[in-house]
Every structure is written in C-alpha cells, then in structure tokens.
Design a protein around this motif. Structure first.
Motif, PDB file in Angstrom:
ATOM      1  N   TYR A   1       0.816  -1.205   0.000  1.00  0.00           N
ATOM      2  CA  TYR A   1       0.000   0.000   0.000  1.00  0.00           C
ATOM      3  C   TYR A   1       0.853   1.261   0.000  1.00  0.00           C
ATOM      4  O   TYR A   1       0.698   2.127  -0.839  1.00  0.00           O
ATOM      5  N   ARG A   2       1.782   1.362   0.938  1.00  0.00           N
ATOM      6  CA  ARG A   2       2.545   2.597   1.072  1.00  0.00           C
ATOM      7  C   ARG A   2       3.707   2.636   0.085  1.00  0.00           C
ATOM      8  O   ARG A   2       4.342   1.627  -0.194  1.00  0.00           O
ATOM      9  N   PHE A   3       3.963   3.844  -0.437  1.00  0.00           N
ATOM     10  CA  PHE A   3       5.079   4.028  -1.352  1.00  0.00           C
ATOM     11  C   PHE A   3       6.403   3.912  -0.589  1.00  0.00           C
ATOM     12  O   PHE A   3       6.493   4.311   0.573  1.00  0.00           O
ATOM     13  N   PRO A   4       7.442   3.416  -1.232  1.00  0.00           N
ATOM     14  CA  PRO A   4       8.769   3.391  -0.614  1.00  0.00           C
ATOM     15  C   PRO A   4       9.439   4.762  -0.743  1.00  0.00           C
ATOM     16  O   PRO A   4       8.794   5.746  -1.133  1.00  0.00           O
ATOM     17  N   ASP A   5      10.730   4.818  -0.466  1.00  0.00           N
ATOM     18  CA  ASP A   5      11.520   6.021  -0.708  1.00  0.00           C
ATOM     19  C   ASP A   5      11.652   6.173  -2.228  1.00  0.00           C
ATOM     20  O   ASP A   5      12.437   5.487  -2.870  1.00  0.00           O
ATOM     21  N   ILE A   6      10.864   7.079  -2.809  1.00  0.00           N
ATOM     22  CA  ILE A   6      10.802   7.175  -4.273  1.00  0.00           C
ATOM     23  C   ILE A   6      12.129   7.642  -4.850  1.00  0.00           C
ATOM     24  O   ILE A   6      12.596   7.121  -5.868  1.00  0.00           O
TER      25      ILE A   6
END
Length: 433
Positions: free
Chosen positions: A314-319
């Motif tokens: 669900y949550r984005f990583p360190d883009i």
C-alpha cells in the motif's frame, strides 16, 4: 487500507512535475443530495472521461463521480507514452485469439493512438503530441527478436513506422552505453498526461457531463436501476460504468479478482540546459526491455523525466532512492544532478497484461487493467464503453473475449504471491537474463 487515501492528501494532486505545470481547470463540485442520470461513471481518469465525453456526444445524460480530482490517479501521473499495439505482442495475440481477431485487435490499438491525437486537436487541448518512442534492448538476443518482430508487423500488418537501431545508433539517440540496440516507433509518441486528462474533462463538461469531485463512491447497488452512494448523496441511473482502475477497491470483487493495483514511480530532474542534447538527441520517449521497465523522456523545459521501480504494497517506498538507482545505471553522467520532483502512482495490471473488459453485474460495465499501456487504450476503452451502452457491443465484446484469469490467492492473498513472482523477475533483470 484504502489506496485512495494512504499515499495522497484528500482532493489534491501529488507534488509532481505534471501538477506543477498543468493548465488550470476550475474545480468541480462535490456530489450532494439525490441525482438521476442515464449513465453514472465511477472514476475521472482517461477511461471515465472518454466514456463520459463519447456518451454525451451521443445524447446521454451522464454523471461522472471522482473520489479526488479528475486525473488524480494513474491518468495524471504516468510516463505519458502513447504506444502502438496491445501490451502483449501480436505473436501472443494470434496464438490466443486467432489471426482474424488478432488483426481486429491491432486495428483497435491503431485507432486508440489516432483517437488520442484527434481528441487533442478537435477539442483544442493544451497538449502537444510529440512523435517517437524508442525501445532500448539490453542484449543482442533482444535486438534480434525486436528486428524479427518489426519485420512481422511490416509483413503481416502493414506497419511501416518502425526504424531499427544498432548499438551505435541507440547510443547516439539516448546518450547511454547500457544497451545493445533497439528500434524507434515514429507513429507512437508522448504527451503531458495530466493536461490530457484535464483536456478530456473540460471537453466532457462542455458536452454537458455533470462532473463531481471529492465524491468517493462507497457502494454500488446493482439492479434494474443501479444506485451509487457517496457520503453526501447518491445517483440512480440506468447503467453504471466502473472506471476506477487501480483504485477500484471493494466496489466490485469480480473485477478486483482479475485486476490488481501496483505502484510505479517517476522523478524529474532540474532543467538540464545544454546537457539535455547528450541525454536524448531527439525529443522522443524511451522504454527499455527490462521486465520492470525503465522509461524516460525530456520535458518541454528539458528536465529528464525518468520512471522506474515498482512496489506491490500500500505505502510508497523512498521514491528518490527507488528511481535514482536505475536512472544512474542508465545515465551515470547525471550523478549529482538535482531532483526537483519525485512522485508515485497506482496503476492496475492483469495476469496476462491485457485489459479487462467485463459486465460484472446487471447494468454494470467495466474496463481497466491496462498494465502500463493505458494512455491510448484507456481512451479507446471509453469509446467502446459508450458504444456498448448504446447496444453497439461488437467491439466491446471482442475486448471482453480476451481470457482474463483471476490472480492466485484471490483478492486477499494475491499481493504476497505477486511480490514473490516479481522478485524473481527483478532478480533476472539484475543478472541480465
């Protein structure tokens, strides 16, 4: 957890290069109270907006309901590439549906590209279509396969827009030594994806579509007169079109079992000035042959827009970390270059990477799962949904006839199983297999 809210602020575009450079469009109101319509569309991306526009032009009374803002999802965040063909190549398509239907599907894909170009022109959108999309191949075997496939398209489909690139030509074009060759498709192209979505919304509104933003649909009640409910109102209609793609959530479990959300990420560098010509010698877009694709192009102010990396939770990583690594593998000369924007988005894939067209319940139509090939195909999907609503079902039914297996593990357990599979393919990418 709801993908509509976990990574984004309610009713706001992400802090992307696209949002920062979008042509402003006045906000649409929130849905409140009771409404009726011939057709109610859930989702204000390319699919929903195109369907709304085409339906309104046919004389239908249309309501479109968007949980955030039009173009909020993948339609306003993607790489902007308008590709040729289907996501799967014509060899796979021929084996799957036979040569006659494969030719029909190729024609639909060609129509999809033409439709994007014509909508931009016909509605005077603030969008420039830049021609040219190159494929960069990592291995000599991929170069040979690419050349053989181009010959097949020329021979069997009359497609003459592919130009082969040997190793020296790909290096001259993209300024990188990471690839062995490739090709360029001169009839494909790229555009500002959010401005295109906003252009579709403006055209639909002028045609009479009632668009409501910040109006998340919590429930769809099928039946002879389906009802869609939000927190502040509801719509009763004759036909529902589900066009939420990766943000469908639990609205329809039949579609959700075949269409799965995944996340993808893009960064935009500072303006490169004179260095831009050493990154791309022509203003074309590029995608490479990795399973987890890297894709890039220059913006109109000469920033490098580079996309890469995927995640399946669900949550984005360190883009910044996720995308900088593949970007510097392709362009080590950009080390130390400032990144001004970094954003992620949720798209939807299917098991076979072909779009999922369906009638999941009485008086409900759906199209989604474009698997990264959605700018043109989602636009065409809207037109086909409008045709099907008007009982002209042949072309919709052709797309719906494509086999769409469910993800193993169902809606609940598909994500961890996909992570295992994608990890395997990512490892093959790293090993150069």
């Amino acid at each position: 957890m709801n993908l509509l809210h976990v990574n984004d602020k309610r009713g706001e575009y992400p802090q992307s290069y696209y949002a920062a450079t979008a042509t402003p469009l006045a906000a649409f109101p929130m849905l409140k109270g009771q409404h009726t319509a011939d057709v109610c569309i859930v989702g204000g991306g390319y699919t929903g907006l195109s369907a709304a526009l085409h339906l309104a032009e046919r004389g239908y009374d249309v309501v479109l309901v968007e949980a955030h803002k039009v173009g909020f999802g993948a339609s306003g965040r993607n790489g902007g590439q308008v590709g040729s063909g289907q996501k799967k190549d014509q060899v796979w398509v021929e084996k799957t549906v036979g040569k006659e239907n494969a030719h029909r599907l190729w024609s639909l894909a060609e129509e999809a590209k033409a439709l994007v170009k014509s909508l931009i022109a016909d509605h005077a959108m603030p969008v420039t279509f830049h021609p040219g999309v190159a494929l960069a191949c990592r291995t000599e075997a991929e170069v040979r396969d690419t050349r053989a496939y181009a010959e097949k398209l020329h021979r069997d489909y009359g497609y003459t827009h592919l130009e082969p690139l040997d190793q020296s030509a790909i290096r001259r074009l993209i300024g990188s030594t990471a690839y062995k060759g490739g090709e360029i498709d001169r009839d494909a192209g790229h555009l500002h994806p959010l401005n295109y979505a906003l252009g579709l919304a403006a055209a639909a509104a002028r045609a009479g579509v009632r668009i409501f933003e910040n109006s998340e649909v919590h429930r769809v009640e099928p039946g002879a007169r389906p009802v869609l409910r939000t927190s502040a109102g509801h719509v009763t209609c004759d036909t529902v079109i589900l066009a939420a793609n990766g943000y469908l959530g639990q609205l329809n479990l039949e579609v959700a079992s075949k269409v799965m959300p995944i996340n993808n990420f893009i960064v935009a560098t500072e303006p490169l000035g004179d260095r831009a010509k050493d990154i791309l010698a022509e203003p074309v877009a590029v995608a490479d042959s990795r399973f987890v694709v890297n894709y890039w192009r220059l913006s109109e102010d000469n920033r490098l827009l580079f996309g890469g990396g995927e995640s399946y939770g669900y949550r984005f990583p360190d883009i910044l970390k996720t995308v900088s690594k593949p970007m510097l593998e392709v362009y080590p000369q950009l080390k130390g270059t400032r990144i001004n924007y970094a954003w992620g988005g949720t798209l939807a894939i299917t098991m076979n990477r072909m779009p999922c067209f369906a009638r999941p319940a009485q008086n409900i139509l759906s199209a989604s799962g474009y698997s990264g090939h959605g700018v043109a195909m989602a636009t065409l999907a809207g037109k086909l949904l409008a045709e099907a609503t008007a009982a002209q079902t042949e072309r919709f039914d052709l797309m719906a006839s494509l086999p769409q297996p469910r993800f193993p593990g169902g809606v609940t357990f598909r994500s961890p199983l996909l992570v295992m599979a994608m990890t395997w393919y990512a490892m093959r990418d790293r090993l150069g297999l």
